[in-house]
Design a protein around this motif. Structure first.
Motif, PDB file in Angstrom:
ATOM      1  N   ILE A 114       0.866  -1.181   0.000  1.00 21.92           N
ATOM      2  CA  ILE A 114       0.000   0.000   0.000  1.00 21.92           C
ATOM      3  C   ILE A 114       0.900   1.227   0.000  1.00 21.92           C
ATOM      4  N   ASP A 115       0.753   2.053  -1.025  1.00 26.62           N
ATOM      5  CA  ASP A 115       1.559   3.280  -1.146  1.00 26.62           C
ATOM      6  C   ASP A 115       1.068   4.281  -0.108  1.00 26.62           C
ATOM      7  N   PRO A 116       1.937   4.686   0.850  1.00 27.98           N
ATOM      8  CA  PRO A 116       1.485   5.600   1.904  1.00 27.98           C
ATOM      9  C   PRO A 116       1.122   6.994   1.386  1.00 27.98           C
ATOM     10  N   GLY A 117       1.653   7.371   0.230  1.00 23.02           N
ATOM     11  CA  GLY A 117       1.361   8.691  -0.331  1.00 23.02           C
ATOM     12  C   GLY A 117       0.033   8.753  -1.063  1.00 23.02           C
ATOM     13  N   GLU A 139      -5.478   6.357   6.074  1.00 23.43           N
ATOM     14  CA  GLU A 139      -5.014   6.045   7.431  1.00 23.43           C
ATOM     15  C   GLU A 139      -3.843   5.067   7.405  1.00 23.43           C
ATOM     16  N   LYS A 140      -3.009   5.156   8.434  1.00 24.29           N
ATOM     17  CA  LYS A 140      -1.832   4.301   8.539  1.00 24.29           C
ATOM     18  C   LYS A 140      -2.248   2.910   9.015  1.00 24.29           C
ATOM     19  N   PRO A 141      -1.774   1.859   8.316  1.00 25.59           N
ATOM     20  CA  PRO A 141      -2.125   0.502   8.735  1.00 25.59           C
ATOM     21  C   PRO A 141      -1.329   0.061   9.956  1.00 25.59           C
ATOM     22  N   ASP A 142      -1.804  -1.010  10.629  1.00 30.38           N
ATOM     23  CA  ASP A 142      -1.104  -1.575  11.784  1.00 30.38           C
ATOM     24  C   ASP A 142       0.116  -2.394  11.359  1.00 30.38           C
ATOM     25  N   MET A 143       0.108  -2.903  10.123  1.00 32.77           N
ATOM     26  CA  MET A 143       1.161  -3.816   9.683  1.00 32.77           C
ATOM     27  C   MET A 143       2.153  -3.142   8.753  1.00 32.77           C
ATOM     28  N   GLU A 144       3.288  -3.797   8.554  1.00 33.43           N
ATOM     29  CA  GLU A 144       4.324  -3.299   7.651  1.00 33.43           C
ATOM     30  C   GLU A 144       4.060  -3.797   6.243  1.00 33.43           C
ATOM     31  N   PHE A 145       4.279  -2.924   5.278  1.00 34.41           N
ATOM     32  CA  PHE A 145       4.149  -3.298   3.873  1.00 34.41           C
ATOM     33  C   PHE A 145       5.470  -3.057   3.168  1.00 34.41           C
ATOM     34  N   PRO A 146       5.766  -3.823   2.108  1.00 40.35           N
ATOM     35  CA  PRO A 146       4.984  -4.915   1.525  1.00 40.35           C
ATOM     36  C   PRO A 146       4.910  -6.126   2.460  1.00 40.35           C
ATOM     37  N   ASP A 166     -10.080  -4.429   8.629  1.00 39.27           N
ATOM     38  CA  ASP A 166      -9.788  -5.481   7.662  1.00 39.27           C
ATOM     39  C   ASP A 166      -8.368  -6.002   7.856  1.00 39.27           C
ATOM     40  N   SER A 167      -7.771  -6.579   6.822  1.00 34.94           N
ATOM     41  CA  SER A 167      -6.456  -7.218   6.956  1.00 34.94           C
ATOM     42  C   SER A 167      -5.335  -6.261   7.325  1.00 34.94           C
ATOM     43  N   ARG A 168      -5.564  -4.950   7.207  1.00 32.86           N
ATOM     44  CA  ARG A 168      -4.540  -3.983   7.619  1.00 32.86           C
ATOM     45  C   ARG A 168      -4.444  -3.882   9.135  1.00 32.86           C
TER      46      ARG A 168
END
Length: 197
Positions: A114-117, A139-146, A166-168
């Protein structure tokens, strides 16, 4: 033959009347038994259909807007279902909101980013086209991406990305395929939205 209380034997008409009453009582019992049997058959058939052919679920909250709204009643097909990209599924994960209705974004072995920008979602390095979303993720997800989707799991998101658990979120994470009740195939309520999904 038994005598009546007055000491006289019952008349032939009284005996025939008693036999008729007994036969009528048995007939009523048979009818009631038949009705109960039919009701039990219908209940069992509905239960089996609900488990194996079509399940009924009620959408909770606004996480799937604009595709589905809170209170929508949908039919899910569990029969031989394997998750696929873009499917809306219902999962039995309990996070205090009832059954979760979300969209499958990635399958086991896929890399999700997920592109934070821009909030754009990509799977295996390709940004996916999502005409169904309300707005991109802010919004900022709880998990690290990729992140790589583990074996036997799927990555799901709500269409209303900024109002979806959801999955984030750690509370949901990558969802086990075994918790998926089926693919949403039809909306039965409200009547204004009646039809296939």
């Amino acid at each position: 033959m038994a005598q009546t209380r007055s000491g006289r034997r019952p008349s032939l008409e009284a005996i025939h009347a008693e036999i008729k009453r007994i036969e009528q009582r048995r007939e009523r019992q048979k009818e009631v038994g038949g009705i109960i049997g039919r009701i039990l058959f219908v209940v069992m058939a509905v239960m089996l259909l609900n488990i194996y052919v079509l399940r009924i679920a009620t959408v909770s909250g606004a996480s799937m807007e604009p595709t589905l709204r809170g209170g929508d009643v949908v039919l899910c097909s569990p029969l031989g279902y394997k998750p696929d990209y873009g499917d809306i599924v219902v999962t039995e994960l309990d996070i205090g909101e009832g059954d979760l209705a979300k969209r499958v974004i990635a399958l086991a072995g896929d890399t999700v980013d997920i592109d934070p920008g821009t909030g754009a979602v990509s799977v295996n390095g390709k940004v996916i086209d999502e005409p169904y979303i309300a707005e991109p993720i802010h919004e900022k997800p709880d998990m690290e991406f990729p992140a790589v989707v583990p074996r036997g799991r799927v990555f799901i998101l709500g269409d209303n990305r900024n109002n979806s658990v959801d999955s984030r979120k750690e509370i949901v994470g990558m969802v086990p395929e075994s918790t998926i009740l089926g693919k949403v195939v039809f909306r039965i309520w409200p009547l204004g939205g009646f039809g296939p999904i």
